[in-house]
Design a protein around this motif. Structure first.
Motif, mmCIF file in Angstrom:
data_model
loop_
_atom_site.group_PDB
_atom_site.id
_atom_site.type_symbol
_atom_site.label_atom_id
_atom_site.label_comp_id
_atom_site.label_asym_id
_atom_site.label_seq_id
_atom_site.Cartn_x
_atom_site.Cartn_y
_atom_site.Cartn_z
ATOM 1 N N ALA A 149 22.611 4.809 17.513
ATOM 2 C CA ALA A 149 23.489 5.915 17.923
ATOM 3 C C ALA A 149 23.115 6.374 19.326
ATOM 4 C CB ALA A 149 23.379 7.084 16.939
ATOM 5 N N ASN A 150 24.040 7.129 19.944
ATOM 6 C CA ASN A 150 23.802 7.795 21.233
ATOM 7 C C ASN A 150 23.436 6.814 22.346
ATOM 8 O OD1 ASN A 150 24.196 10.315 19.917
ATOM 9 N ND2 ASN A 150 22.039 10.310 19.285
ATOM 10 N N ALA A 151 24.114 5.686 22.410
ATOM 11 C CA ALA A 151 23.834 4.698 23.455
ATOM 12 C C ALA A 151 24.395 5.164 24.797
ATOM 13 C CB ALA A 151 24.425 3.345 23.074
ATOM 14 N N LYS A 152 23.632 4.916 25.867
ATOM 15 C CA LYS A 152 24.061 5.315 27.209
ATOM 16 C C LYS A 152 23.289 4.521 28.254
ATOM 17 C CE LYS A 152 20.719 9.123 27.282
ATOM 18 N NZ LYS A 152 20.548 10.587 27.394
ATOM 19 N N LEU A 153 23.787 4.573 29.488
ATOM 20 C CA LEU A 153 23.067 3.987 30.602
ATOM 21 C C LEU A 153 21.907 4.891 30.990
ATOM 22 C CD1 LEU A 153 25.956 2.697 32.906
ATOM 23 C CD2 LEU A 153 24.462 1.335 31.425
ATOM 24 N N ALA A 154 20.830 4.283 31.482
ATOM 25 C CA ALA A 154 19.650 5.051 31.879
ATOM 26 C C ALA A 154 18.988 4.332 33.049
ATOM 27 C CB ALA A 154 18.680 5.189 30.708
ATOM 28 N N THR A 155 17.903 4.911 33.523
ATOM 29 C CA THR A 155 17.110 4.312 34.587
ATOM 30 C C THR A 155 15.673 4.204 34.119
ATOM 31 O OG1 THR A 155 18.534 5.279 36.296
ATOM 32 C CG2 THR A 155 16.367 4.500 36.995
ATOM 33 N N LEU A 156 15.069 3.037 34.321
ATOM 34 C CA LEU A 156 13.682 2.813 33.926
ATOM 35 C C LEU A 156 12.950 2.177 35.095
ATOM 36 C CD1 LEU A 156 11.648 2.955 31.553
ATOM 37 C CD2 LEU A 156 12.313 0.623 30.966
ATOM 38 N N ASP A 157 11.966 2.899 35.625
ATOM 39 C CA ASP A 157 11.197 2.417 36.782
ATOM 40 C C ASP A 157 12.109 2.031 37.941
ATOM 41 O OD1 ASP A 157 8.813 2.747 35.358
ATOM 42 O OD2 ASP A 157 8.930 0.725 34.529
ATOM 43 N N GLY A 158 13.165 2.820 38.119
ATOM 44 C CA GLY A 158 14.072 2.583 39.229
ATOM 45 C C GLY A 158 15.101 1.503 38.998
ATOM 46 N N HIS A 159 15.151 0.949 37.790
ATOM 47 C CA HIS A 159 16.084 -0.133 37.487
ATOM 48 C C HIS A 159 17.064 0.285 36.387
ATOM 49 C CE1 HIS A 159 13.808 -2.945 39.966
ATOM 50 N NE2 HIS A 159 12.702 -2.498 39.392
ATOM 51 N N GLN A 160 18.186 -0.396 36.334
ATOM 52 C CA GLN A 160 19.208 -0.139 35.335
ATOM 53 C C GLN A 160 18.647 -0.406 33.927
ATOM 54 O OE1 GLN A 160 23.954 -1.313 34.919
ATOM 55 N NE2 GLN A 160 22.548 -2.781 35.825
ATOM 56 N N ALA A 161 18.977 0.478 32.984
ATOM 57 C CA ALA A 161 18.459 0.348 31.621
ATOM 58 C C ALA A 161 19.494 0.855 30.636
ATOM 59 C CB ALA A 161 17.154 1.125 31.465
ATOM 60 N N VAL A 162 19.238 0.546 29.360
ATOM 61 C CA VAL A 162 20.078 1.036 28.258
ATOM 62 C C VAL A 162 19.184 1.863 27.340
ATOM 63 C CG1 VAL A 162 21.442 0.391 26.235
ATOM 64 C CG2 VAL A 162 21.656 -0.920 28.362
ATOM 65 N N TYR A 214 8.278 2.797 12.599
ATOM 66 C CA TYR A 214 7.337 2.845 11.484
ATOM 67 C C TYR A 214 7.692 3.951 10.501
ATOM 68 C CZ TYR A 214 4.352 -0.541 13.869
ATOM 69 O OH TYR A 214 3.857 -1.685 14.454
ATOM 70 N N ASN A 215 7.036 3.901 9.349
ATOM 71 C CA ASN A 215 7.399 4.753 8.223
ATOM 72 C C ASN A 215 7.225 6.244 8.484
ATOM 73 O OD1 ASN A 215 8.495 3.158 6.277
ATOM 74 N ND2 ASN A 215 6.869 3.452 4.771
ATOM 75 N N GLU A 216 6.342 6.610 9.398
ATOM 76 C CA GLU A 216 6.073 8.036 9.604
ATOM 77 C C GLU A 216 7.192 8.750 10.346
ATOM 78 O OE1 GLU A 216 3.444 5.737 12.628
ATOM 79 O OE2 GLU A 216 4.146 5.502 10.560
ATOM 80 N N ILE A 217 8.145 8.009 10.901
ATOM 81 C CA ILE A 217 9.280 8.643 11.568
ATOM 82 C C ILE A 217 10.580 8.039 11.041
ATOM 83 C CG2 ILE A 217 8.030 9.220 13.685
ATOM 84 C CD1 ILE A 217 9.266 6.751 14.986
ATOM 85 N N GLY A 218 11.657 8.793 11.174
ATOM 86 C CA GLY A 218 12.958 8.296 10.761
ATOM 87 C C GLY A 218 13.827 7.878 11.920
ATOM 88 N N ARG A 219 13.397 8.243 13.148
ATOM 89 C CA ARG A 219 14.206 7.924 14.319
ATOM 90 C C ARG A 219 13.313 7.899 15.548
ATOM 91 N NH1 ARG A 219 15.801 10.727 18.426
ATOM 92 N NH2 ARG A 219 14.958 12.629 17.470
ATOM 93 N N ARG A 220 13.633 6.997 16.473
ATOM 94 C CA ARG A 220 12.951 6.970 17.763
ATOM 95 C C ARG A 220 13.938 6.625 18.854
ATOM 96 N NH1 ARG A 220 9.749 1.444 19.147
ATOM 97 N NH2 ARG A 220 10.244 2.259 21.203
ATOM 98 N N ASN A 221 13.613 7.026 20.061
ATOM 99 C CA ASN A 221 14.430 6.650 21.212
ATOM 100 C C ASN A 221 13.923 5.328 21.777
ATOM 101 O OD1 ASN A 221 14.613 6.874 24.521
ATOM 102 N ND2 ASN A 221 16.495 7.453 23.446
ATOM 103 N N VAL A 222 14.857 4.468 22.133
ATOM 104 C CA VAL A 222 14.531 3.176 22.726
ATOM 105 C C VAL A 222 15.203 3.089 24.088
ATOM 106 C CG1 VAL A 222 14.714 0.666 22.479
ATOM 107 C CG2 VAL A 222 14.378 2.096 20.451
ATOM 108 N N THR A 223 14.432 2.813 25.130
ATOM 109 C CA THR A 223 14.973 2.619 26.472
ATOM 110 C C THR A 223 14.475 1.280 26.986
ATOM 111 O OG1 THR A 223 15.004 5.007 26.906
ATOM 112 C CG2 THR A 223 15.142 3.540 28.812
#
Length: 269
Positions: free
Chosen positions: A173-186, A222-231
């Motif tokens: 969910a909540n997919a968008k464009l982002a910037t990572l270390d000055g480069h294009q990211a998702v 992992y089991n201790e969380i139900g959601r994480r952000n991925v960039t």
């Protein structure tokens, strides 16, 4: 014995070819993740790819995943975390490896009676031990102070024990464009539900592109969380903006092939 060593070297080569190598200084560790079912044990292979003999200490530690995907050290273990430390057995706990010499670390499970079904996890740490060399007094600088720093390298891999029939599902969910270390990211949110963790490969596909514009292996929740952000960074082969329609897939790779855990049709902005 010679055949065993050759088999270990072959196992290292296969594991490192299949997954990104975990390295600390001149130490390679394969596989990079261990999942154990029931009481059956396994082995992790260490390989010293340096030009000098090196010594490593092996230990277990506890880490918890944050919603940002980081693994923080645990100061107050839960009941499940204490159980993981108690049931995971391994040997040896210290090895000295000549150059290009592999070593197997045997891992076994000693689950106590009445242990509830579930997933239990600890992290195995491989840490280099610096050589104890005779110190020679360096020529003191003008200030009269001389400091010598010796880096200590370490690699950590998860050791996961699963008991019972465990299941898990995932969603994007909540997919968008982002910037990572000055480069294009998702960037997107990856959620998990069920009785076990999820682990897989992320693929971002664009219409008209034969290859994924983003490909990332080893993404876990992992089991201790139900959601994480991925960039994740966009491939360097992509020279233009990837804004617009896309498909994000989260794929679990197993011995029986691959299984899509989650897929989302999105518009990246």
């Amino acid at each position: 014995m010679r055949r065993t060593i050759y088999n270990q070297i072959a196992a290292v080569a296969l594991c490192l070819a299949a997954t990104p190598a975990l390295a600390a200084g001149d130490l390679l560790v394969a596989p990079t993740r261990v999942v154990l079912h029931g009481a059956r044990g396994t082995e992790v292979i260490l390989n010293n790819i340096g030009s000098e003999t090196a010594t490593y200490r092996i230990s277990l530690e506890l880490r918890r995943m944050t919603t940002a995907g980081q693994l923080d050290e645990v100061s107050t273990p839960s009941i499940e975390e204490k159980a993981a430390l108690a049931m995971i057995a391994f040997a040896p706990r210290r090895v000295t490896l000549p150059p290009y010499q592999p070593q197997a670390i045997r891992i076994g499970i000693r689950a106590p009676q009445g242990l509830p079904d579930g997933e239990y996890r600890a992290h195995m740490l491989f840490r280099a031990i610096p050589d104890a060399k005779v110190a020679t007094a360096p020529k003191a600088p003008a200030s009269g102070i001389s400091i010598a720093l010796t880096p200590i390298y370490g690699v950590t891999i998860p050791i996961i024990v699963r008991r019972g029939q465990l299941t898990a599902t995932a969603a994007i969910a909540n997919a968008k464009l982002a910037t990572l270390d000055g480069h294009q990211a998702v960037s997107f949110d990856l959620s998990r539900s069920g009785t076990r963790s999820v682990y897989g490969e992320v693929r971002v596909l664009k219409p008209g592109n034969s290859k994924p514009v983003v490909l990332a292996r080893g993404v876990a929740v992992y089991n201790e969380i139900g959601r994480r952000n991925v960039t994740l960074p966009v491939s360097s082969d992509v020279k233009t903006s990837i804004a617009g329609p896309a498909t994000i897939q989260y794929v679990e790779l197993g011995e029986d092939g691959e299984r899509t855990l989650a897929e989302a049709k999105v518009v990246l902005r």
